[in-house]
Design an enzyme around this catalytic site. Structure first.
Site, PDB file in Angstrom:
ATOM      1  N   GLN A   6      27.739  40.833  55.884  1.00 13.13           N
ATOM      2  CA  GLN A   6      26.877  41.493  54.911  1.00 13.13           C
ATOM      3  C   GLN A   6      27.457  42.879  54.714  1.00 13.13           C
ATOM      4  O   GLN A   6      27.286  43.758  55.551  1.00 13.13           O
ATOM      5  CB  GLN A   6      25.451  41.541  55.476  1.00 13.13           C
ATOM      6  CG  GLN A   6      24.555  42.604  54.891  1.00 13.13           C
ATOM      7  CD  GLN A   6      23.671  42.058  53.796  1.00 13.13           C
ATOM      8  OE1 GLN A   6      22.866  41.170  54.013  1.00 13.13           O
ATOM      9  NE2 GLN A   6      23.844  42.604  52.613  1.00 13.13           N
ATOM     10  N   GLY A   7      28.249  43.034  53.646  1.00 11.44           N
ATOM     11  CA  GLY A   7      28.918  44.308  53.413  1.00 11.44           C
ATOM     12  C   GLY A   7      28.041  45.285  52.668  1.00 11.44           C
ATOM     13  O   GLY A   7      26.834  45.078  52.515  1.00 11.44           O
ATOM     14  N   ALA A   8      28.661  46.357  52.183  1.00  6.66           N
ATOM     15  CA  ALA A   8      27.937  47.387  51.457  1.00  6.66           C
ATOM     16  C   ALA A   8      27.576  46.911  50.055  1.00  6.66           C
ATOM     17  O   ALA A   8      26.581  47.333  49.470  1.00  6.66           O
ATOM     18  CB  ALA A   8      28.782  48.646  51.380  1.00  6.66           C
ATOM     19  N   ASP A 117      40.181  50.752  47.094  1.00  5.94           N
ATOM     20  CA  ASP A 117      39.332  50.743  48.300  1.00  5.94           C
ATOM     21  C   ASP A 117      40.152  50.303  49.514  1.00  5.94           C
ATOM     22  O   ASP A 117      39.776  49.379  50.233  1.00  5.94           O
ATOM     23  CB  ASP A 117      38.141  49.797  48.070  1.00  5.94           C
ATOM     24  CG  ASP A 117      37.074  49.908  49.164  1.00  5.94           C
ATOM     25  OD1 ASP A 117      37.056  50.922  49.894  1.00  5.94           O
ATOM     26  OD2 ASP A 117      36.267  48.963  49.296  1.00  5.94           O
TER      27      ASP A 117
HETATM   28  N1  LIG Z   1      38.972  35.178  51.631  1.00  5.48           N
HETATM   29  C1  LIG Z   1      38.543  35.582  52.828  1.00  5.48           C
HETATM   30  N2  LIG Z   1      38.909  34.893  53.936  1.00  5.48           N
HETATM   31  C2  LIG Z   1      38.475  35.277  55.159  1.00  5.48           C
HETATM   32  N3  LIG Z   1      37.690  36.351  55.384  1.00  5.48           N
HETATM   33  C3  LIG Z   1      37.281  37.075  54.328  1.00  5.48           C
HETATM   34  C4  LIG Z   1      37.691  36.731  53.001  1.00  5.48           C
HETATM   35  N4  LIG Z   1      37.128  37.623  52.145  1.00  5.48           N
HETATM   36  C5  LIG Z   1      36.418  38.478  52.906  1.00  5.48           C
HETATM   37  N5  LIG Z   1      36.500  38.165  54.222  1.00  5.48           N
HETATM   38  C6  LIG Z   1      35.842  38.876  55.337  1.00  5.48           C
HETATM   39  O1  LIG Z   1      34.672  39.504  54.860  1.00  5.48           O
HETATM   40  C7  LIG Z   1      34.782  40.943  54.963  1.00  5.48           C
HETATM   41  C8  LIG Z   1      34.153  41.606  53.747  1.00  5.48           C
HETATM   42  O2  LIG Z   1      34.799  41.142  52.566  1.00  5.48           O
HETATM   43  P1  LIG Z   1      35.119  42.154  51.370  1.00  5.48           P
HETATM   44  O3  LIG Z   1      35.918  43.280  51.916  1.00  5.48           O
HETATM   45  O4  LIG Z   1      35.701  41.363  50.260  1.00  5.48           O
HETATM   46  O5  LIG Z   1      33.636  42.597  50.954  1.00  5.48           O
HETATM   47  P2  LIG Z   1      32.908  44.034  51.027  1.00  5.48           P
HETATM   48  O6  LIG Z   1      33.636  44.966  51.938  1.00  5.48           O
HETATM   49  O7  LIG Z   1      31.465  43.795  51.189  1.00  5.48           O
HETATM   50  O8  LIG Z   1      33.156  44.448  49.567  1.00  5.48           O
HETATM   51  P3  LIG Z   1      32.771  45.846  48.901  1.00  5.48           P
HETATM   52  O9  LIG Z   1      33.990  46.678  48.930  1.00  5.48           O
HETATM   53  O10 LIG Z   1      32.336  45.431  47.549  1.00  5.48           O
HETATM   54  O11 LIG Z   1      31.664  46.429  49.740  1.00  5.48           O
HETATM   55  C9  LIG Z   1      36.282  41.204  55.124  1.00  5.48           C
HETATM   56  O12 LIG Z   1      36.544  42.407  55.801  1.00  5.48           O
HETATM   57  C10 LIG Z   1      36.737  39.970  55.891  1.00  5.48           C
HETATM   58  O13 LIG Z   1      36.438  40.131  57.262  1.00  5.48           O
HETATM   59 MG   LIG Z   2      35.745  45.285  52.280  1.00  5.72          MG
END
Ligand SMILES: Nc1ncnc2c1ncn2[C@@H]1O[C@H](COP(=O)(O)OP(=O)(O)OP(=O)(O)O)[C@@H](O)[C@H]1O
Ligand SMILES: [Mg+2]
Length: 173
Positions: A6-8, A117
């Site tokens: 659950q990211g940002a 980013d």
């Molecule tokens: N295609 C993928 N395969 C495996 N793990 C992934 C993949 N995409 C994302 N993850 C895992 O999920 C985490 C979060 O994904 P991502 O960085 O795309 O989203 P986020 O950080 O929530 O995005 P945002 O920058 O919009 O906040 C990554 O750090 C990684 O651990």
């Molecule tokens: Mg990310």
């Protein structure tokens, strides 16, 4: 659906898609952002991320599906580890990692894409190969200043996430 992060900005789920493991990345509404602004920004980020997964000249997860009404992308699951966790786990191949990031970011920048980013959580490692992710804030630019900011953001992120390893990584980069 199994939620794995659950990211940002988004929720990340692991599912099976046509018999293959897949990641579902669903961007959610930000409560602190004006709804009209949110309705403009969120689909733009989904589209920008999807475009990058189709055209980047480095390894990225394969794009499976874009569900724009639900602000959701389906992509290949990368069975690896983030560069962040790899370094935190104490792996010592910092020179190789810094150098690989440097070479590949040059390739990305030569195609006039700015990631927007860059952190060690937005680069994965699988079988010693980098796989680049999280392109929602990326944009097209040929300005050296924009590419420089990309590098500066990465350096700051490395310094705060890996204070002990950052110098070696940056020199190799
Ligand atoms: N295609 C993928 N395969 C495996 N793990 C992934 C993949 N995409 C994302 N993850 C895992 O999920 C985490 C979060 O994904 P991502 O960085 O795309 O989203 P986020 O950080 O929530 O995005 P945002 O920058 O919009 O906040 C990554 O750090 C990684 O651990
Ligand atoms: Mg990310």
């Amino acid at each position: 659906m199994e939620i794995i992060k659950q990211g940002a900005e988004a929720k990340i789920y692991l599912i099976e898609f046509n018999g293959r493991k897949a990641i579902v990345k669903q961007r959610f509404k930000k409560k602190y952002r004006h709804p009209q602004l949110d309705d403009q920004l969120t689909p733009r980020r989904v589209l920008q991320e999807a475009r990058c997964l189709q055209k980047l000249p480095v390894l990225v997860p394969q794009l499976y599906l874009v569900d724009l009404p639900n602000n959701t992308i389906y992509m290949e699951y990368i069975d690896g580890i983030t560069v962040r966790d790899h370094i935190v786990n104490g792996h010592a191949d910092l020179k190789y990692i810094g150098k690989s990031i440097g070479k590949q970011l040059a390739t990305i920048h030569d195609s006039d894409i700015v990631h927007g980013d860059l952190t060690s959580s937005n680069i994965l490692l699988k079988d010693s190969e980098l796989v680049w992710i999280d392109f929602g804030l990326s944009y097209v630019s040929n300005l050296p200043e924009d590419k420089g900011v990309d590098i500066y953001v990465l350096e700051r992120a490395l310094l705060s996430t890996h204070p002990k390893e950052a110098e070696e990584l940056v020199i190799a980069f």
